[in-house]
Design an enzyme around this catalytic site. Structure first.
Site, PDB file in Angstrom:
ATOM      1  CD  GLU A   1     -26.950   3.288   5.414  1.00 32.46           C
ATOM      2  OE1 GLU A   1     -28.195   3.334   5.169  1.00 32.46           O
ATOM      3  OE2 GLU A   1     -26.332   2.313   5.631  1.00 32.46           O
TER       4      GLU A   1
ATOM      5  CE1 TYR B   1      -3.118  -2.883   0.289  1.00 36.62           C
ATOM      6  CE2 TYR B   1      -3.400  -2.451   2.886  1.00 36.62           C
ATOM      7  CZ  TYR B   1      -3.716  -3.277   1.471  1.00 36.62           C
ATOM      8  OH  TYR B   1      -4.338  -4.356   1.784  1.00 36.62           O
TER       9      TYR B   1
ATOM     10  N   GLY C   1     -13.981  -5.865   1.909  1.00 40.53           N
ATOM     11  CA  GLY C   1     -15.040  -5.709   0.974  1.00 40.53           C
ATOM     12  C   GLY C   1     -16.316  -5.771   1.437  1.00 40.53           C
ATOM     13  N   PRO C   2     -16.607  -5.897   2.638  1.00 40.72           N
ATOM     14  CG  PRO C   2     -16.860  -5.349   4.984  1.00 40.72           C
ATOM     15  CD  PRO C   2     -15.838  -5.502   4.017  1.00 40.72           C
TER      16      PRO C   2
ATOM     17  CB  ALA D   1     -20.535  -4.610  -2.357  1.00 44.20           C
ATOM     18  CE  LYS D   2     -14.514  -2.620  -6.603  1.00 44.00           C
ATOM     19  NZ  LYS D   2     -13.364  -2.231  -6.056  1.00 44.00           N
ATOM     20  N   GLY D   3     -19.089   0.175  -1.504  1.00 46.14           N
ATOM     21  CA  GLY D   3     -20.137   1.285  -0.983  1.00 46.14           C
ATOM     22  C   GLY D   3     -21.383   0.859  -1.320  1.00 46.14           C
ATOM     23  CG  LEU D   4     -22.721  -1.258  -4.861  1.00 52.10           C
ATOM     24  CD1 LEU D   4     -22.145  -2.273  -5.742  1.00 52.10           C
ATOM     25  CD2 LEU D   4     -23.031  -0.025  -5.887  1.00 52.10           C
ATOM     26  CG  LEU D   5     -23.848  -4.118   0.036  1.00 49.61           C
ATOM     27  CD1 LEU D   5     -23.251  -5.527   0.563  1.00 49.61           C
ATOM     28  CD2 LEU D   5     -25.617  -4.391   0.038  1.00 49.61           C
TER      29      LEU D   5
END
Length: 306
Positions: free
Chosen positions: A206, A51, A197-198, A200-204
């Site tokens: 608010e 990183y 990644g819980p 999912a790239k911010g899909l899950l």
């Protein structure tokens, strides 16, 4: 905050850790996020030598220097950079691992690493040599335990069979249920899964779906088209009315006993607080969990199985 044991180790990590990859390159901001995470009850920090060419490890080292004993510190090895060569290249050799750990220790300002992880791997690697390197580092007291970060079933099976790993880091979320096929095998061998990644790239989260990246709008996410996501996310809310989407996402991952921790990243303190609130939310009911499984896809890894 609740803690879980990683495998058969004596590492008890907070159910949510901090994936440090998204801390960024501004030192003051990065240190403030790590400080806040520790103050909120997170004791598990995950970084890697890859990183920002080691800068991330340096920031983490500065942040925990005065509270090292309170922290479970994890980093990764296997990706190598050399001046004059084109990009990073893969090197899981014993010589490189034993050299790279010294560089990580220096950047982290510590004399031991709690969890040292192989950052990838293929079935063509000399796995016995890699395991030997980690076992020697354990004997030397340089690392306490080791694990792997891999989604390849054939690699996972080899390490579960041959090594004393305590953890396997895998991308896992309600929208990426591919690891579930392997949970029984991993659990039977008393190894823990660390879920990266819980969200999912911010899909899950608010964040409204219309704020998703152009790539997701055009190509969707894994097995889901953008149109499918648009229909699915409101359904998740309906199934878990007592939880925010973030809470449902994190509690879904933690429902499985094999999960040692979830490690979402956070580039802002507000994100961090939302994630911590989610892990402290009430668990999903059995009915909610089963309903979430029925409305999402249980895909499998198609490659690297042999």
């Amino acid at each position: 905050m609740q803690k879980r044991q990683l495998g058969q180790s004596d590492l008890f990590v907070s159910e949510i850790g901090l994936g440090c990859m998204s801390l960024g390159k501004e030192e003051i901001k990065a240190l403030s996020i790590v400080d806040e995470a520790l103050d909120l009850g997170i004791n598990y920090l995950d970084t890697a030598d890859l990183y920002d060419f080691g800068l991330n490890e340096e920031f983490v080292g500065k942040a925990v220097k005065n509270r090292r004993k309170d922290v479970i510190l994890a980093t990764k090895v296997g990706n190598r950079w050399e001046e004059g060569k084109d990009g990073w290249f893969w090197d899981p050799s014993k010589n490189y691992i034993k050299k790279a750990v010294k560089d990580s220790l220096r950047r982290l300002q510590t004399d031991y690493i709690d969890l040292y992880q192989l950052h990838g791997g293929t079935i063509e690697d000399n796995i016995d040599e890699t395991i030997e390197a980690f076992e020697e580092l354990k004997q030397e007291g340089v690392i306490r335990y080791y694990g792997i970060s891999s989604i390849r079933p054939n690699v996972i099976k080899k390490y579960v069979e041959k090594s004393s790993i305590v953890s396997i880091m895998m991308q896992y979320s309600l929208l990426d249920r591919r690891p579930e096929e392997w949970f029984s095998l991993i659990h039977e061998n008393q190894v823990s899964v660390i879920a990266r990644g819980p969200m999912a790239k911010g899909l899950l989260s608010e964040r409204p779906l219309n704020k998703a990246s152009e790539k997701i709008k055009n190509d969707g996410y894994l097995d889901y088209s953008f149109q499918e996501l648009d229909k699915l996310l409101p359904k998740i809310d309906q199934v878990t009315p007592g939880h925010t989407l973030t809470e449902a996402a994190i509690r879904y991952c933690l429902q499985q006993e094999v999960i040692g921790a979830v490690i979402p990243g956070a580039s802002k303190i507000q994100q961090l607080k939302e994630n911590v609130n989610a892990v402290n939310a009430s668990p999903l009911s059995k009915d909610e969990y089963q309903e979430l499984q029925s409305i999402t896809k249980s895909s499998k890894y198609e490659q690297h199985r042999g």
